[in-house]
Design a protein around this motif. Structure first.
Motif, short mmCIF file in Angstrom:
data_model
loop_
_atom_site.label_atom_id
_atom_site.label_comp_id
_atom_site.label_asym_id
_atom_site.label_seq_id
_atom_site.Cartn_x
_atom_site.Cartn_y
_atom_site.Cartn_z
N MET A 98 0.17 -2.05 0.35
CA MET A 98 0.53 -0.25 0.24
C MET A 98 0.54 1.22 -0.21
SD MET A 98 -2.97 1.33 2.73
CE MET A 98 -4.44 2.29 2.21
N PRO A 99 0.92 1.80 -0.85
CA PRO A 99 1.65 3.10 -1.28
C PRO A 99 0.90 4.23 -0.24
CG PRO A 99 1.52 2.38 -3.12
CD PRO A 99 0.05 1.59 -2.19
N ILE A 100 2.22 5.18 0.05
CA ILE A 100 1.57 6.37 1.86
C ILE A 100 0.31 7.20 0.98
CG2 ILE A 100 3.35 7.75 1.07
CD1 ILE A 100 3.15 8.04 4.55
N GLU A 101 0.86 7.10 -0.55
CA GLU A 101 -0.63 8.41 -0.61
C GLU A 101 -1.58 7.69 -0.53
OE1 GLU A 101 4.13 8.78 -2.69
OE2 GLU A 101 2.82 6.74 -2.03
N VAL A 102 -2.45 6.43 -1.78
CA VAL A 102 -3.11 6.04 -1.11
C VAL A 102 -3.77 5.77 0.55
CG1 VAL A 102 -4.78 3.44 -1.14
CG2 VAL A 102 -2.75 4.20 -2.60
N ALA A 103 -3.28 5.22 1.58
CA ALA A 103 -3.12 5.96 2.67
C ALA A 103 -3.97 6.98 3.14
CB ALA A 103 -2.29 5.53 3.94
N GLU A 104 -3.11 8.08 2.42
CA GLU A 104 -3.29 9.71 2.59
C GLU A 104 -5.08 9.66 2.37
OE1 GLU A 104 0.12 11.54 1.53
OE2 GLU A 104 1.53 10.83 3.46
N ILE A 105 -5.58 9.70 0.74
CA ILE A 105 -6.40 9.25 0.55
C ILE A 105 -7.51 8.55 1.04
CG2 ILE A 105 -7.83 8.68 -1.54
CD1 ILE A 105 -5.59 9.10 -3.31
N TRP A 106 -7.59 7.37 1.25
CA TRP A 106 -7.94 7.21 2.25
C TRP A 106 -9.16 7.51 4.06
CZ3 TRP A 106 -7.62 0.86 2.29
CH2 TRP A 106 -8.03 0.30 1.07
N MET A 107 -7.59 7.96 4.66
CA MET A 107 -7.53 9.24 5.17
C MET A 107 -7.94 10.31 4.71
SD MET A 107 -7.39 8.24 8.60
CE MET A 107 -8.49 9.34 9.27
N GLU A 108 -8.33 11.14 3.90
CA GLU A 108 -8.99 11.84 3.50
C GLU A 108 -10.68 11.38 3.37
OE1 GLU A 108 -8.09 14.66 0.12
OE2 GLU A 108 -6.01 14.59 0.80
N GLN A 109 -10.75 10.54 3.23
CA GLN A 109 -12.23 9.93 3.07
C GLN A 109 -12.72 9.16 3.90
OE1 GLN A 109 -11.31 7.75 -0.52
NE2 GLN A 109 -11.75 9.45 -2.23
N THR A 110 -11.91 9.32 4.91
CA THR A 110 -12.99 9.02 6.64
C THR A 110 -13.56 9.97 7.38
OG1 THR A 110 -10.92 7.14 6.62
CG2 THR A 110 -12.11 7.78 8.87
N HIS A 111 -14.96 9.49 7.58
CA HIS A 111 -15.34 10.47 7.79
C HIS A 111 -16.62 9.48 9.22
CE1 HIS A 111 -15.80 12.58 4.37
NE2 HIS A 111 -16.22 11.07 3.49
N SER A 112 -16.03 8.93 9.74
CA SER A 112 -16.78 8.14 11.30
C SER A 112 -14.97 7.62 11.91
CB SER A 112 -16.95 7.18 10.82
OG SER A 112 -16.37 5.68 10.43
N GLN A 113 -15.11 8.18 13.33
CA GLN A 113 -13.92 7.41 14.46
C GLN A 113 -14.37 5.18 13.76
OE1 GLN A 113 -14.86 8.68 18.13
NE2 GLN A 113 -13.47 6.80 19.40
N GLU A 114 -15.34 4.72 14.15
CA GLU A 114 -14.55 3.97 13.53
C GLU A 114 -14.15 2.67 12.28
OE1 GLU A 114 -18.08 -0.78 12.29
OE2 GLU A 114 -18.22 1.47 11.53
N MET A 115 -14.18 3.94 11.03
CA MET A 115 -13.04 4.16 10.37
C MET A 115 -11.67 4.62 10.48
SD MET A 115 -13.61 2.22 7.39
CE MET A 115 -15.97 1.88 7.01
N ALA A 116 -11.88 5.46 11.45
CA ALA A 116 -10.50 5.59 11.80
C ALA A 116 -10.07 4.41 12.71
CB ALA A 116 -10.17 7.18 12.43
N GLU A 117 -11.13 3.72 13.48
CA GLU A 117 -10.30 2.91 14.48
C GLU A 117 -9.65 1.64 13.73
OE1 GLU A 117 -11.92 4.57 18.63
OE2 GLU A 117 -12.77 2.72 17.09
#
Length: 208
Positions: A85-104
């Motif tokens: 997983m490239p770090i750029e993809v991780a950053e995109i996924w985090m940008e698109q995270t809208h709940s605490q559950e998904m962040a965890e």
């Protein structure tokens, strides 16, 4: 897999979600303010079992994440190969995270295993976003639990950010920060003393 094969796999996966649907769980999550466009209420243990059947698959993980469905996004974090997983993809996924559950979920299922885990955590701890910080402290907790010790600069940076986060209005942030401090203190006596000293300056007691 070809694009057609990925789409077919997605279709099959979503059909399984429908069969595993748990209405009361989904409603309970909505009542607690956890909102997704689509939420089948499938328990995490079932998603974990499904991910083991599927195996690691980068392209499928990318496709799953694009679906605005709770279970698809969680499954994406479980089937994404951490080493690919490239770090750029991780950053995109985090940008698109809208709940605490998904962040965890991202921290627990995936980001603690990526080669740049610590880099993500330090970067996101300093981010103003609530879910960024929650994810960051959860990553740090997992790294500390695995015995990963920060260098001197890392210690100061972590504690400075954590002390600020402890005063946040968000319970999610302050709780995640305290958990990370607790796991940091479990690294050894020196770490425990440093953590307690930093907390005492803020009038906070270390919770074990």
């Amino acid at each position: 897999m070809t694009n057609e094969e990925i789409q077919q796999k997605l279709k099959e996966i979503k059909q399984r979600f429908r069969l595993s649907m748990n209405g009361p769980t989904a409603q309970s999550m909505r009542d607690k303010g956890v909102e997704y466009r689509v939420n089948w209420g499938v328990p995490f243990i079932d998603l974990k079992r499904m991910s083991k059947e599927i195996g690691q698959d980068y392209d499928l993980a990318i496709a799953l994440w694009k679906e605005e469905i709770r279970e698809c996004k969680i499954l994406a974090t479980l089937v994404m190969p951490a080493d690919k997983m490239p770090i750029e993809v991780a950053e995109i996924w985090m940008e698109q995270t809208h709940s605490q559950e998904m962040a965890e979920m991202q921290a627990f299922n995936l980001y603690q295993y990526v080669p740049y885990a610590a880099e993500l955590a330090y970067q996101w701890m300093a981010n103003d976003g609530e879910y960024y910080q929650i994810c960051a402290y959860n990553i740090m907790s997992r790294l500390f639990m695995k015995g990963q010790e920060p260098n001197e600069r890392g210690i100061h940076e972590f504690l400075d950010q954590a002390m600020t986060s402890m005063k946040a209005d968000s319970q999610g942030i302050s709780h995640s920060a305290m958990n990370a401090i607790r796991h940091f203190s479990n690294l050894g006596l020196m770490y425990e003393r440093v953590a307690k000293s930093a907390l005492q300056k803020e009038g906070i007691e270390l919770l074990q």
